[in-house]
Structure formats: structure tokens, C-alpha cells
Design an enzyme around this catalytic site. Structure first.
Site, PDB file in Angstrom:
ATOM      1  N   ASP A   1       0.837  -1.315   0.022  1.00  0.00           N
ATOM      2  CA  ASP A   1       0.197   0.025  -0.069  1.00  0.00           C
ATOM      3  C   ASP A   1       1.008   0.988  -0.162  1.00  0.00           C
ATOM      4  OD1 ASP A   1      -2.604   1.483   0.384  1.00  0.00           O
ATOM      5  OD2 ASP A   1      -1.430   2.182   2.229  1.00  0.00           O
TER       6      ASP A   1
ATOM      7  N   GLU B   1      -2.006  -1.446  -5.677  1.00  0.00           N
ATOM      8  CA  GLU B   1      -3.179  -0.852  -6.193  1.00  0.00           C
ATOM      9  C   GLU B   1      -3.222  -0.244  -7.662  1.00  0.00           C
ATOM     10  OE1 GLU B   1      -5.406   0.880  -2.581  1.00  0.00           O
ATOM     11  OE2 GLU B   1      -3.468   1.604  -2.574  1.00  0.00           O
TER      12      GLU B   1
ATOM     13  N   CYS C   1     -12.010  -4.240   6.558  1.00  0.00           N
ATOM     14  CA  CYS C   1     -11.193  -4.819   7.718  1.00  0.00           C
ATOM     15  C   CYS C   1     -10.561  -6.445   6.659  1.00  0.00           C
ATOM     16  CB  CYS C   1     -12.181  -5.448   8.541  1.00  0.00           C
ATOM     17  SG  CYS C   1     -11.472  -6.369   9.792  1.00  0.00           S
TER      18      CYS C   1
ATOM     19  N   CYS D   1     -12.483  -9.515   8.659  1.00  0.00           N
ATOM     20  CA  CYS D   1     -13.794  -9.929   8.363  1.00  0.00           C
ATOM     21  C   CYS D   1     -14.400  -9.479   7.161  1.00  0.00           C
ATOM     22  CB  CYS D   1     -14.501  -9.426   9.796  1.00  0.00           C
ATOM     23  SG  CYS D   1     -14.642  -7.856   9.907  1.00  0.00           S
TER      24      CYS D   1
ATOM     25  N   CYS E   1     -14.611  -6.406  15.018  1.00  0.00           N
ATOM     26  CA  CYS E   1     -14.429  -7.922  15.113  1.00  0.00           C
ATOM     27  C   CYS E   1     -13.181  -8.144  16.009  1.00  0.00           C
ATOM     28  CB  CYS E   1     -14.237  -8.546  13.929  1.00  0.00           C
ATOM     29  SG  CYS E   1     -12.579  -8.015  12.935  1.00  0.00           S
TER      30      CYS E   1
ATOM     31  N   ASP F   1      -2.181   1.510   7.140  1.00  0.00           N
ATOM     32  CA  ASP F   1      -1.821   1.152   6.027  1.00  0.00           C
ATOM     33  C   ASP F   1      -1.421  -0.290   5.680  1.00  0.00           C
ATOM     34  OD1 ASP F   1      -1.901   3.819   5.313  1.00  0.00           O
ATOM     35  OD2 ASP F   1       0.227   4.324   6.098  1.00  0.00           O
TER      36      ASP F   1
END
Length: 279
Positions: free
Chosen positions: A88, A172, A223, A226, A243, A250
Site C-alpha cells: 500500500d 493498487e 477490514c 472479517c 471483530c 496502511d
């Protein structure tokens, strides 16, 4: 045949600077159209079996460079087995990996920006057409060239380190041009995310490493444990989910990027695979 130009950073190119103090081999070059010979210092040898097509002599930041365009036979590297990582890119940290590693933006960037502003103000105070203005303009050009060299050197070393450690790298598919028109334009230009991606892709192609790019939508708001969306602002630097998942923002985004590249976890959005291209 694969063509390579000296204007790129590919490993199959060769360029030399007349002021490169780190070079160890001295020689002479005779470019077409230039009488006599020119003293040069090579910083690396030409690849074996390279066919030299052209040599371009140029000047940048007060230094002279000779750039060779060469052709090499295609040499596809076999796919490599090993670990996979999601990356990232950001502004607080230049990159964060799904392994929990973060690489901060180099500290010299702020100093370079301050010096650039000082040199620009000095140039603005000079009279048009004066010798003093010419010298101020040359100082500014040398500083900009030095900063660009520092940035490229840092990105080359970072990309090489990642390619040597991992067999699959997930990124990305960011629209850097659009981000560069936002309120964060200066920081985005300074981070040079597009350069890092380009360096990773061509280094990975020659090392048998696979680079995959995924849909960037929601990677920082999802997340990794989850898959539930957790809204955050730019000031929120930690990911905290009901969760129980708590980690750096990051690093969490990098984990989601890797999961999407592997079509695992909360959603997937594979865009393309890296392929060998002309350097």
C-alpha cells in the site's frame, strides 16, 4: 529482439556522466557528428551480445551524458516460487507491506523542498537578462537534477529489495494523474508512486517475479479479517474493527490488497498481470 533505450532505467542500458565521481572505468567515446573524442567514465559494462544502435549526447544540470540505444535477444526468466506481499502506497509512509513493514518517506525531501523555495526566491529577485540571473538559474537547475537523482536512486534500491525478497507483489491500480490534480498534488508528485510501480514491473519481469494490480476502491476502509467496511478519515492512522482486528491502517490496506490479488478474503479485483515489455 528486445530493444532498450538509454533513456530508461532498464538494466540493459548504459549511460555515462562526465562528472560521475563514483565511476571507476575511464574511456573515450566518438559520437557521430562530434569532432574528436570525448572522455567518459562508465558506471557499468554493456551487456553481452548487445547490438549498439545509436548514441545520444545530452546535457542536464550542467553535466554531459552519453546514452546508448541497444538491442538484446529476449531472455524470459522462469517464474519464481516464494512469498507473496501486498503493498500500500501512502503519504505518511511511502509504502506499507502486508508483512507489517513500513518504509518512511526519505527525510531529505523536506530539506530539498526548502532549498528549492530559497533558490526560486533568489532567482525571482534577479534582473531579467543579467549574468547574476543566469547563475541563479543554473544553481536551481543543478538542485532539481540532484533531487531527481536522489529520488530515482531511492526508488531503484527499494524496488530491487522488494523484487529480491518476494515472488508475487500486489499493488493498487491507482490513477496517479487524477490524484495529482487534487488538494494533495504536491505530496503525490513528491511520492512518485508511478515511478515505483514502473521500476517494480520491469525489474520483476527480468527476475521471474509476478506483479499484480487490483482495484483500489475501499482497500483502506475494509477490514482484512472479517471484510466489514470500517469508515476512516485521513487522520485515522489505526484500523480498529468491532471483530477485534486492530492494526496499522496502511498495513491493513496492504493485507486487503494481497487478499484481492489472490482472490481471497473480503472481495477481489484483479486487474492485470505483469508481462515482459520493451525496456
Amino acid at each position: 529482439m528486445r530493444c532498450a533505450s538509454g533513456s530508461t532505467a532498464a538494466s540493459s542500458t548504459r549511460s555515462a556522466s562526465s562528472s560521475d565521481r563514483s565511476a571507476t572505468t575511464a574511456a573515450r567515446a566518438s559520437p557521430a557528428g562530434v569532432p574528436g573524442e570525448i572522455k567518459v567514465k562508465w558506471h557499468r559494462d554493456l551487456p553481452a551480445f548487445a547490438e549498439v544502435g545509436a548514441a545520444v549526447l545530452s546535457r542536464s544540470g550542467g553535466n554531459w551524458f552519453v546514452c546508448f540505444q541497444i538491442a538484446l535477444p529476449d531472455q524470459e526468466a522462469p517464474p519464481r516460487d516464494g512469498a507473496a506481499v501486498g503493498i500500500d502506497v501512502g503519504l505518511t509512509a511511502l509504502i506499507a507491506t502486508s508483512d507489517g513493514e513500513t518504509v518512511a518517506t526519505p527525510p531529505w525531501t523536506k530539506h530539498a523542498a526548502k532549498k528549492q523555495h530559497r533558490l526560486q526566491r533568489a532567482l525571482a529577485r534577479c534582473k531579467q537578462g543579467s549574468r547574476r540571473r543566469l547563475k541563479a538559474k543554473q544553481r536551481l537547475a543543478r538542485h532539481n537534477a540532484h533531487t531527481a537523482n536522489q529520488r530515482r536512486d531511492f526508488l531503484h534500491k527499494l524496488s530491487r529489495s522488494l523484487v529480491e525478497r518476494y515472488a508475487v507483489i500486489a499493488l493498487e491500480d491507482l490513477d496517479v494523474a487524477r490524484l495529482a490534480r487534487s488538494m494533495l498534488a504536491k505530496a503525490v508528485h513528491n511520492a512518485t508512486w508511478d515511478h515505483l510501480r514502473a521500476f517494480l514491473e520491469y525489474k520483476a519481469a527480468s527476475a521471474g517475479v509476478r506483479v499484480e494490480v487490483v482495484d483500489p476502491h475501499g482497500t483502506s476502509q475494509t477490514c482484512p479479517q472479517c471484510g466489514v467496511g470500517v469508515a476512516k478519515t485521513l487522520n485515522d492512522r489505526s484500523h480498529t474493527c468491532p471483530c477485534g482486528c486492530v492494526m496499522d491502517r496502511d498495513v491493513a490496506a496492504a493485507t486487503v490488497i494481497l487478499q484481492r490479488a489472490q482472490a481471497m478474503g473480503p472481495g477481489h479485483g484483479l486487474r492485470s498481470l505483469s508481462e515482459r515489455t520493451a525496456a
